[in-house]
Design a protein around this motif. Structure first.
Motif, PDB file in Angstrom:
ATOM      1  N   ARG A  78     158.607 -31.605  24.834  1.00 31.09           N
ATOM      2  CA  ARG A  78     159.168 -30.478  25.581  1.00 31.09           C
ATOM      3  C   ARG A  78     158.808 -30.489  27.064  1.00 31.09           C
ATOM      4  O   ARG A  78     159.552 -29.950  27.886  1.00 31.09           O
ATOM      5  N   TYR A  79     157.655 -31.068  27.410  1.00 27.46           N
ATOM      6  CA  TYR A  79     157.166 -30.961  28.779  1.00 27.46           C
ATOM      7  C   TYR A  79     156.852 -32.347  29.355  1.00 27.46           C
ATOM      8  O   TYR A  79     156.632 -33.311  28.618  1.00 27.46           O
ATOM      9  N   ALA A  80     156.800 -32.405  30.677  1.00 27.00           N
ATOM     10  CA  ALA A  80     156.369 -33.625  31.359  1.00 27.00           C
ATOM     11  C   ALA A  80     154.855 -33.593  31.492  1.00 27.00           C
ATOM     12  O   ALA A  80     154.296 -32.699  32.122  1.00 27.00           O
ATOM     13  N   LEU A  81     154.192 -34.566  30.874  1.00 24.72           N
ATOM     14  CA  LEU A  81     152.734 -34.661  30.854  1.00 24.72           C
ATOM     15  C   LEU A  81     152.332 -36.110  31.101  1.00 24.72           C
ATOM     16  O   LEU A  81     153.093 -37.033  30.769  1.00 24.72           O
ATOM     17  N   PRO A  82     151.145 -36.364  31.674  1.00 25.63           N
ATOM     18  CA  PRO A  82     150.726 -37.755  31.895  1.00 25.63           C
ATOM     19  C   PRO A  82     150.506 -38.468  30.569  1.00 25.63           C
ATOM     20  O   PRO A  82     149.858 -37.928  29.657  1.00 25.63           O
ATOM     21  N   GLN A  83     151.052 -39.688  30.473  1.00 23.02           N
ATOM     22  CA  GLN A  83     150.951 -40.455  29.241  1.00 23.02           C
ATOM     23  C   GLN A  83     150.253 -41.788  29.484  1.00 23.02           C
ATOM     24  O   GLN A  83     150.322 -42.357  30.571  1.00 23.02           O
ATOM     25  N   SER A  84     149.608 -42.278  28.447  1.00 21.20           N
ATOM     26  CA  SER A  84     148.996 -43.599  28.476  1.00 21.20           C
ATOM     27  C   SER A  84     150.070 -44.654  28.245  1.00 21.20           C
ATOM     28  O   SER A  84     151.237 -44.343  27.970  1.00 21.20           O
ATOM     29  N   HIS A  85     149.677 -45.915  28.330  1.00 20.26           N
ATOM     30  CA  HIS A  85     150.624 -47.004  28.077  1.00 20.26           C
ATOM     31  C   HIS A  85     151.137 -46.964  26.645  1.00 20.26           C
ATOM     32  O   HIS A  85     152.221 -47.476  26.347  1.00 20.26           O
ATOM     33  N   GLU A  86     150.367 -46.352  25.740  1.00 22.91           N
ATOM     34  CA  GLU A  86     150.774 -46.256  24.339  1.00 22.91           C
ATOM     35  C   GLU A  86     151.668 -45.053  24.081  1.00 22.91           C
ATOM     36  O   GLU A  86     152.078 -44.811  22.934  1.00 22.91           O
ATOM     37  N   GLY A  87     151.976 -44.284  25.126  1.00 21.56           N
ATOM     38  CA  GLY A  87     152.842 -43.122  24.972  1.00 21.56           C
ATOM     39  C   GLY A  87     152.130 -41.883  24.473  1.00 21.56           C
ATOM     40  O   GLY A  87     152.788 -40.918  24.060  1.00 21.56           O
ATOM     41  N   GLU A  88     150.786 -41.874  24.536  1.00 19.09           N
ATOM     42  CA  GLU A  88     150.022 -40.703  24.116  1.00 19.09           C
ATOM     43  C   GLU A  88     149.537 -39.936  25.344  1.00 19.09           C
ATOM     44  O   GLU A  88     149.595 -40.438  26.473  1.00 19.09           O
ATOM     45  N   LEU A  89     149.075 -38.725  25.134  1.00 20.15           N
ATOM     46  CA  LEU A  89     148.502 -37.956  26.239  1.00 20.15           C
ATOM     47  C   LEU A  89     147.354 -38.729  26.878  1.00 20.15           C
ATOM     48  O   LEU A  89     146.496 -39.263  26.180  1.00 20.15           O
ATOM     49  N   ASP A  90     147.339 -38.768  28.199  1.00 24.76           N
ATOM     50  CA  ASP A  90     146.349 -39.555  28.928  1.00 24.76           C
ATOM     51  C   ASP A  90     145.177 -38.667  29.351  1.00 24.76           C
ATOM     52  O   ASP A  90     145.260 -37.932  30.336  1.00 24.76           O
ATOM     53  N   ALA A  91     144.091 -38.734  28.589  1.00 24.73           N
ATOM     54  CA  ALA A  91     142.919 -37.908  28.875  1.00 24.73           C
ATOM     55  C   ALA A  91     142.253 -38.282  30.191  1.00 24.73           C
ATOM     56  O   ALA A  91     141.486 -37.483  30.744  1.00 24.73           O
ATOM     57  N   LYS A  92     142.533 -39.487  30.715  1.00 28.75           N
ATOM     58  CA  LYS A  92     141.934 -39.899  31.979  1.00 28.75           C
ATOM     59  C   LYS A  92     142.529 -39.151  33.167  1.00 28.75           C
ATOM     60  O   LYS A  92     141.982 -39.189  34.262  1.00 28.75           O
ATOM     61  N   ARG A  93     143.658 -38.485  32.943  1.00 31.37           N
ATOM     62  CA  ARG A  93     144.284 -37.695  34.012  1.00 31.37           C
ATOM     63  C   ARG A  93     144.365 -36.225  33.589  1.00 31.37           C
ATOM     64  O   ARG A  93     145.382 -35.561  33.778  1.00 31.37           O
ATOM     65  N   ALA A  94     143.267 -35.749  33.009  1.00 33.79           N
ATOM     66  CA  ALA A  94     143.176 -34.370  32.545  1.00 33.79           C
ATOM     67  C   ALA A  94     141.796 -33.815  32.880  1.00 33.79           C
ATOM     68  O   ALA A  94     140.902 -34.545  33.310  1.00 33.79           O
ATOM     69  N   ILE A  95     141.616 -32.525  32.659  1.00 35.91           N
ATOM     70  CA  ILE A  95     140.352 -31.845  32.926  1.00 35.91           C
ATOM     71  C   ILE A  95     139.621 -31.638  31.603  1.00 35.91           C
ATOM     72  O   ILE A  95     140.128 -30.934  30.723  1.00 35.91           O
ATOM     73  N   PRO A  96     138.445 -32.245  31.417  1.00 35.27           N
ATOM     74  CA  PRO A  96     137.701 -32.005  30.170  1.00 35.27           C
ATOM     75  C   PRO A  96     137.184 -30.575  30.111  1.00 35.27           C
ATOM     76  O   PRO A  96     136.726 -30.027  31.109  1.00 35.27           O
ATOM     77  N   MET A  97     137.271 -29.975  28.926  1.00 34.20           N
ATOM     78  CA  MET A  97     136.849 -28.592  28.717  1.00 34.20           C
ATOM     79  C   MET A  97     136.044 -28.493  27.421  1.00 34.20           C
ATOM     80  O   MET A  97     136.186 -29.323  26.524  1.00 34.20           O
ATOM     81  N   TYR A  98     135.223 -27.461  27.343  1.00 36.98           N
ATOM     82  CA  TYR A  98     134.326 -27.290  26.202  1.00 36.98           C
ATOM     83  C   TYR A  98     134.493 -25.881  25.640  1.00 36.98           C
ATOM     84  O   TYR A  98     134.397 -24.898  26.384  1.00 36.98           O
ATOM     85  N   THR A  99     134.742 -25.795  24.351  1.00 38.90           N
ATOM     86  CA  THR A  99     134.770 -24.503  23.682  1.00 38.90           C
ATOM     87  C   THR A  99     133.454 -24.334  22.943  1.00 38.90           C
ATOM     88  O   THR A  99     133.164 -25.072  21.999  1.00 38.90           O
ATOM     89  N   VAL A 100     132.643 -23.389  23.403  1.00 35.37           N
ATOM     90  CA  VAL A 100     131.320 -23.148  22.825  1.00 35.37           C
ATOM     91  C   VAL A 100     131.319 -21.787  22.137  1.00 35.37           C
ATOM     92  O   VAL A 100     132.208 -20.962  22.368  1.00 35.37           O
ATOM     93  N   VAL A 101     130.326 -21.561  21.291  1.00 35.49           N
ATOM     94  CA  VAL A 101     130.283 -20.330  20.501  1.00 35.49           C
ATOM     95  C   VAL A 101     128.955 -19.608  20.722  1.00 35.49           C
ATOM     96  O   VAL A 101     127.884 -20.218  20.606  1.00 35.49           O
ATOM     97  N   PHE A 102     129.052 -18.317  21.027  1.00 33.38           N
ATOM     98  CA  PHE A 102     127.882 -17.447  21.105  1.00 33.38           C
ATOM     99  C   PHE A 102     127.770 -16.641  19.815  1.00 33.38           C
ATOM    100  O   PHE A 102     128.788 -16.185  19.272  1.00 33.38           O
ATOM    101  N   VAL A 103     126.546 -16.491  19.331  1.00 34.94           N
ATOM    102  CA  VAL A 103     126.280 -15.749  18.100  1.00 34.94           C
ATOM    103  C   VAL A 103     125.105 -14.802  18.336  1.00 34.94           C
ATOM    104  O   VAL A 103     124.416 -14.894  19.353  1.00 34.94           O
ATOM    105  N   ARG A 104     124.875 -13.909  17.389  1.00 39.59           N
ATOM    106  CA  ARG A 104     123.727 -13.005  17.490  1.00 39.59           C
ATOM    107  C   ARG A 104     122.435 -13.759  17.151  1.00 39.59           C
ATOM    108  O   ARG A 104     122.363 -14.440  16.114  1.00 39.59           O
TER     109      ARG A 104
END
Length: 242
Positions: A78-104
């Protein structure tokens, strides 16, 4: 061409500041990051603030030209996104993010607990509109995404209405100081992230085809400078008066 950037119309510091359709004087670290990305290719940004659940549709229908998204391989259709030579999403041209969890802290959950397993049987709070919420539900997690932002979710956690709060950020320790200053020793962060993933700058296909060289230059800039610049911007915005 100027870029019509779509982003949420909610107040979610330090990423998005101000609520409603009008952009705040200091719009937030994410908006500033996209402005910097665009400037690297000689482009300017015009902001369009929308409810979270309308953003992807707006991008598909060319109401907006671009948005920063947590994409999957299915989004390549559906969208234009950076792709690797294999046609997959290219993580080398993306921003790494972390989902962390807070608990009591009082629940005594070991720091090395796998949150993906733990929240099959416990209620996990997330910000309303978070794209990860539906993915986790499909994996069997009990997700409560009724609250608009982190402040409300953290209050729900302290009051026992949820058993954990999942927040996505640019580095795992980003919220530690704020949570400690606000809630003291009531809350702790699990040492194992719920998820390590990436945000990509996605464009609608028409804009990409009309401005191919500029878009490719932006993606290349993200690969070299994106993460460091985002960390710097988040730190700057965290120092602003709340």
């Amino acid at each position: 061409m100027p870029i019509k950037l779509g982003y949420v119309n909610l107040h979610r510091p330090p990423y998005f500041l101000g609520a409603g359709s009008v952009e705040a004087p200091n719009p937030g670290a994410t908006v500033q990051l996209v402005r910097d990305i665009a400037a690297s290719a000689g482009c300017t940004v015009v902001s369009v603030r929308l409810p979270p659940l309308r953003l992807r549709q707006a991008l598909s229908n060319a109401v907006v030209d671009a948005m920063l998204m947590d994409a999957g391989d299915s989004d390549l259709i559906r969208y234009a996104l950076p792709q690797s030579h294999e046609g997959e999403l290219d993580a080398k041209r993306a921003i790494p993010m972390y989902t962390v969890v807070f608990v009591r802290a009082g629940d005594g959950i070991p720091s090395d607990t796998d949150p993906n397993s733990y929240f099959i049987n416990h209620r996990l709070g997330m910000n309303n509109g978070a794209t990860l919420a539906e993915q986790l539900r499909k994996q069997g997690a009990k997700v409560d995404d009724g609250a608009q932002d982190g402040a409300r979710n953290l209050e729900k956690l302290v009051r026992g209405r949820i058993d954990g709060y999942a927040a996505t950020m640019v580095s795992p320790t980003q919220m530690d100081a704020f949570v400690g200053a606000t809630f003291g020793k009531q809350l702790v962060r699990l040492g194992t992230p719920l998820r390590v993933h990436h945000f990509w700058l996605a464009f609608n296909r028409r804009y990409y085809e009309d401005n191919l060289s500029e878009v490719e230059a932006m993606w290349a800039w993200i690969g070299v400078h994106g993460h460091k610049r985002f960390v710097d911007l988040v730190e700057q915005y965290q120092r602003l008066p709340r």
